[in-house]
Design an enzyme around this catalytic site. Structure first.
Site, PDB file in Angstrom:
ATOM      1  N   ASP A 117      -4.464  -4.498   2.397  1.00 23.52           N
ATOM      2  CA  ASP A 117      -3.954  -3.138   2.164  1.00 23.52           C
ATOM      3  C   ASP A 117      -2.511  -3.158   1.684  1.00 23.52           C
ATOM      4  O   ASP A 117      -1.766  -2.194   1.890  1.00 23.52           O
ATOM      5  CB  ASP A 117      -4.075  -2.282   3.433  1.00 23.52           C
ATOM      6  CG  ASP A 117      -4.305  -0.805   3.132  1.00 23.52           C
ATOM      7  OD1 ASP A 117      -4.289  -0.425   1.943  1.00 23.52           O
ATOM      8  OD2 ASP A 117      -4.480  -0.030   4.080  1.00 23.52           O
ATOM      9  N   HIS A 160     -11.014  -2.876   4.171  1.00 19.13           N
ATOM     10  CA  HIS A 160      -9.715  -2.993   4.842  1.00 19.13           C
ATOM     11  C   HIS A 160      -9.763  -2.246   6.170  1.00 19.13           C
ATOM     12  O   HIS A 160      -9.256  -1.165   6.318  1.00 19.13           O
ATOM     13  CB  HIS A 160      -8.568  -2.507   3.942  1.00 19.13           C
ATOM     14  CG  HIS A 160      -8.689  -1.105   3.424  1.00 19.13           C
ATOM     15  ND1 HIS A 160      -9.759  -0.660   2.687  1.00 19.13           N
ATOM     16  CD2 HIS A 160      -7.846  -0.036   3.513  1.00 19.13           C
ATOM     17  CE1 HIS A 160      -9.584   0.603   2.355  1.00 19.13           C
ATOM     18  NE2 HIS A 160      -8.433   1.012   2.852  1.00 19.13           N
ATOM     19  N   HIS A 164     -12.683   3.724   6.287  1.00 19.49           N
ATOM     20  CA  HIS A 164     -12.356   5.158   6.258  1.00 19.49           C
ATOM     21  C   HIS A 164     -13.494   6.088   6.688  1.00 19.49           C
ATOM     22  O   HIS A 164     -13.260   7.286   6.790  1.00 19.49           O
ATOM     23  CB  HIS A 164     -11.853   5.608   4.877  1.00 19.49           C
ATOM     24  CG  HIS A 164     -10.473   5.163   4.542  1.00 19.49           C
ATOM     25  ND1 HIS A 164      -9.344   5.796   5.000  1.00 19.49           N
ATOM     26  CD2 HIS A 164     -10.029   4.129   3.777  1.00 19.49           C
ATOM     27  CE1 HIS A 164      -8.272   5.183   4.539  1.00 19.49           C
ATOM     28  NE2 HIS A 164      -8.664   4.158   3.796  1.00 19.49           N
ATOM     29  N   ASP A 182      -3.326  -1.837  -3.263  1.00 23.01           N
ATOM     30  CA  ASP A 182      -3.020  -0.548  -3.885  1.00 23.01           C
ATOM     31  C   ASP A 182      -1.910  -0.622  -4.921  1.00 23.01           C
ATOM     32  O   ASP A 182      -1.251   0.391  -5.187  1.00 23.01           O
ATOM     33  CB  ASP A 182      -2.637   0.466  -2.814  1.00 23.01           C
ATOM     34  CG  ASP A 182      -3.847   1.069  -2.120  1.00 23.01           C
ATOM     35  OD1 ASP A 182      -4.592   1.807  -2.779  1.00 23.01           O
ATOM     36  OD2 ASP A 182      -4.057   0.801  -0.923  1.00 23.01           O
ATOM     37  N   HIS A 199     -12.541   8.797   1.860  1.00 16.69           N
ATOM     38  CA  HIS A 199     -11.177   8.418   2.220  1.00 16.69           C
ATOM     39  C   HIS A 199     -10.856   9.221   3.477  1.00 16.69           C
ATOM     40  O   HIS A 199     -11.667   9.271   4.405  1.00 16.69           O
ATOM     41  CB  HIS A 199     -10.191   8.658   1.067  1.00 16.69           C
ATOM     42  CG  HIS A 199      -8.865   7.998   1.315  1.00 16.69           C
ATOM     43  ND1 HIS A 199      -7.714   8.705   1.558  1.00 16.69           N
ATOM     44  CD2 HIS A 199      -8.520   6.685   1.408  1.00 16.69           C
ATOM     45  CE1 HIS A 199      -6.719   7.856   1.779  1.00 16.69           C
ATOM     46  NE2 HIS A 199      -7.175   6.617   1.690  1.00 16.69           N
ATOM     47  N   HIS A 220      -8.543  -5.443  -0.744  1.00 14.38           N
ATOM     48  CA  HIS A 220      -7.972  -4.122  -1.036  1.00 14.38           C
ATOM     49  C   HIS A 220      -6.469  -4.237  -1.271  1.00 14.38           C
ATOM     50  O   HIS A 220      -5.719  -4.636  -0.390  1.00 14.38           O
ATOM     51  CB  HIS A 220      -8.217  -3.174   0.139  1.00 14.38           C
ATOM     52  CG  HIS A 220      -7.940  -1.740  -0.190  1.00 14.38           C
ATOM     53  ND1 HIS A 220      -8.887  -0.921  -0.752  1.00 14.38           N
ATOM     54  CD2 HIS A 220      -6.830  -0.989  -0.058  1.00 14.38           C
ATOM     55  CE1 HIS A 220      -8.369   0.293  -0.931  1.00 14.38           C
ATOM     56  NE2 HIS A 220      -7.116   0.271  -0.529  1.00 14.38           N
ATOM     57  N   GLU A 237     -11.616   3.900  -4.206  1.00 12.83           N
ATOM     58  CA  GLU A 237     -11.358   4.243  -2.801  1.00 12.83           C
ATOM     59  C   GLU A 237     -11.526   5.745  -2.570  1.00 12.83           C
ATOM     60  O   GLU A 237     -10.610   6.522  -2.784  1.00 12.83           O
ATOM     61  CB  GLU A 237      -9.951   3.809  -2.378  1.00 12.83           C
ATOM     62  CG  GLU A 237      -9.721   3.996  -0.893  1.00 12.83           C
ATOM     63  CD  GLU A 237      -8.355   3.536  -0.435  1.00 12.83           C
ATOM     64  OE1 GLU A 237      -8.189   3.301   0.777  1.00 12.83           O
ATOM     65  OE2 GLU A 237      -7.442   3.418  -1.271  1.00 12.83           O
TER      66      GLU A 237
END
Length: 437
Positions: A331, A262, A241, A65, A195, A63, A168
């Site tokens: 992450d 993650h 999540h 971003d 999420h 993961h 995500e």
């Protein structure tokens, strides 16, 4: 060196006590500085071994971003000179850092915040998937966009970063099996079921903390359809999540292993985003995978953390769920606080060196780096069966939110928009046709 000093001291004459005492001084001073030197040399040997392993088996990170950063900083305009990934500043990720960290596979996050739910979430998700594809087009010498386990291995052979897309947040499919299938065709290979918000069909981790109310008790009937359709397509189910009830429901229902792209270990840091022990047991039983998150709050339950504490999570998951259950999900570029020693994607060799120092075997390290994820991915691919009839029963209309939503296709839809007079007229016609008026 220490042995030479001792030998020299032992050869001095015994005729003078003062001489003997002076002869022992080098021994005492040597003991003070020799052990730190030995530690440094040993640490260097572990780092050398880590680099040798990474040259053959680069890390697949679950993961990252960076696409979100590209949206926030440049509105996804990759031609902006400041967005040049070879010199990109103020991010955890750029091309030189990826090379230094021996990152050979990356699931790039196509992330849209929860406030897009029932609004423009599908559009936003498509834009974030598009920016990943354009990264591969703009930097073909570095990134290779792939969609299967064989593609990852091809990228390894070519010395490129295998680039895959993880969406995500289940809100990105807007409660539509058709959208789920379309995103798969565009390259989505995992979907995080929630999420930081419930979807109409799955509960998120804030339910466990008491901030949100449970709506689905884990997975609703439609949520179960989503999981089955992901199995049919060959999309990995990501349980980062989600609530514990959702974790258990998905692990029990899925016919393929799942991932936590993650997340970390709850027993090491009691944060509700982490994975509790009873779920780790299910991870072990199903051959699933926990890719450890580096966010300080999930690592140490505090604003500060260290590389060693991340290794504690990796150790713990290995001990409880087995070495085959461990991976890396840093992450990076999605969090604001990272451990000392893991400040960006270039630091993976240091983490691998720490695992080696702790007694991890080379096979266990290679598993955590890439082989565990590749195994899960292959099993997901083997379970997939696109010749099978797809799930097509839509979510019920009353479960959908959002005032801007149209209602085409639902049998109730025409009556919901009629004025009271029009509704009365329709009812009168119906009664007349039945001979009741």
């Amino acid at each position: 060196m220490r042995n030479q000093t001792l030998t020299r001291g032992a050869g001095f004459s015994a005729g003078s006590r003062a001489v003997r005492e002076r002869s022992q001084e080098p021994v005492m001073w040597t003991s003070w500085w020799l052990w730190p030197l030995v530690a440094v040399c040993t640490a260097d040997s572990f780092l050398d071994q880590a680099v040798q392993i990474l040259r053959v088996t680069p890390v697949i990170d679950g993961h990252n971003d960076l696409p979100w950063q590209l949206l926030n900083k440049f509105n996804n305009r990759l031609q902006d000179s400041r967005a040049n990934l070879t010199v990109l500043a103020d991010t955890h990720t750029n091309i030189p850092k990826l090379r230094a960290g021996f990152v050979g596979g990356q699931f790039w996050s196509a992330y849209t915040p929860c406030d897009t739910q029932n609004k423009d979430t599908v559009r936003r998700t498509l834009e974030q998937m598009d920016v990943v594809h354009r990264m591969c087009q703009l930097y073909p010498e570095t990134f290779l966009c792939v969609t299967d386990s064989a593609g990852i291995q091809q990228a390894f052979r070519e010395g490129k970063v295998a680039s895959l897309i993880g969406v995500e947040g289940g809100h990105s499919i807007d409660s539509s099996l058709g959208v789920l299938r379309a995103l798969y065709r565009l390259g989505m290979r995992y979907l995080t079921l929630t999420h930081n918000c419930n979807t109409p069909w799955a509960d998120n981790w804030l339910v466990d903390r008491g901030d949100d109310e449970a709506q689905s008790g884990g997975l609703s009937v439609f949520g179960q359809r989503v999981v089955r359709e992901m199995n049919r397509l060959g999309v990995m189910i990501d349980l980062a999540h989600v609530s514990v009830a959702t974790m258990k429901a998905a692990l029990q229902l899925s016919t393929a292993p799942v991932i936590f792209s993650h997340s970390s270990a709850f027993t090491v840091c009691a944060h509700k985003r982490n994975v509790p022990d009873d779920v780790l047991q299910l991870v072990k039983e199903t051959g699933s995978l926990v890719m450890v998150n580096f966010y300080n709050d999930y690592v140490s339950c505090a604003s500060e953390a260290t590389l060693s504490q991340v290794a504690d999570h990796l150790d713990y998951i290995k001990n409880v769920a087995g070495a085959a259950a461990v991976g890396f999900g840093g992450d990076f570029d999605g969090v604001t606080r990272l451990p000392v020693g893991l400040e960006d994607v270039s630091k993976y060799p240091d983490l691998v060196a720490e695992l080696l120092r702790r007694g991890w075997t080379e096979a266990e390290v290679r598993g955590a780096l890439a082989e565990n994820l590749l195994r899960v991915f292959r099993e997901v691919e083997q379970v997939s069966n696109q010749a099978q009839v797809p799930e097509e029963e839509p979510i019920s209309l009353e479960q959908l939110g959002g005032s801007c939503r149209t209602q085409y296709g639902y049998s109730e839809a025409p009556s919901l928009h009629r004025r009271p007079g029009a509704l009365l007229a329709s009812l009168s016609l119906l009664l007349l046709s039945l001979g009741l008026l």
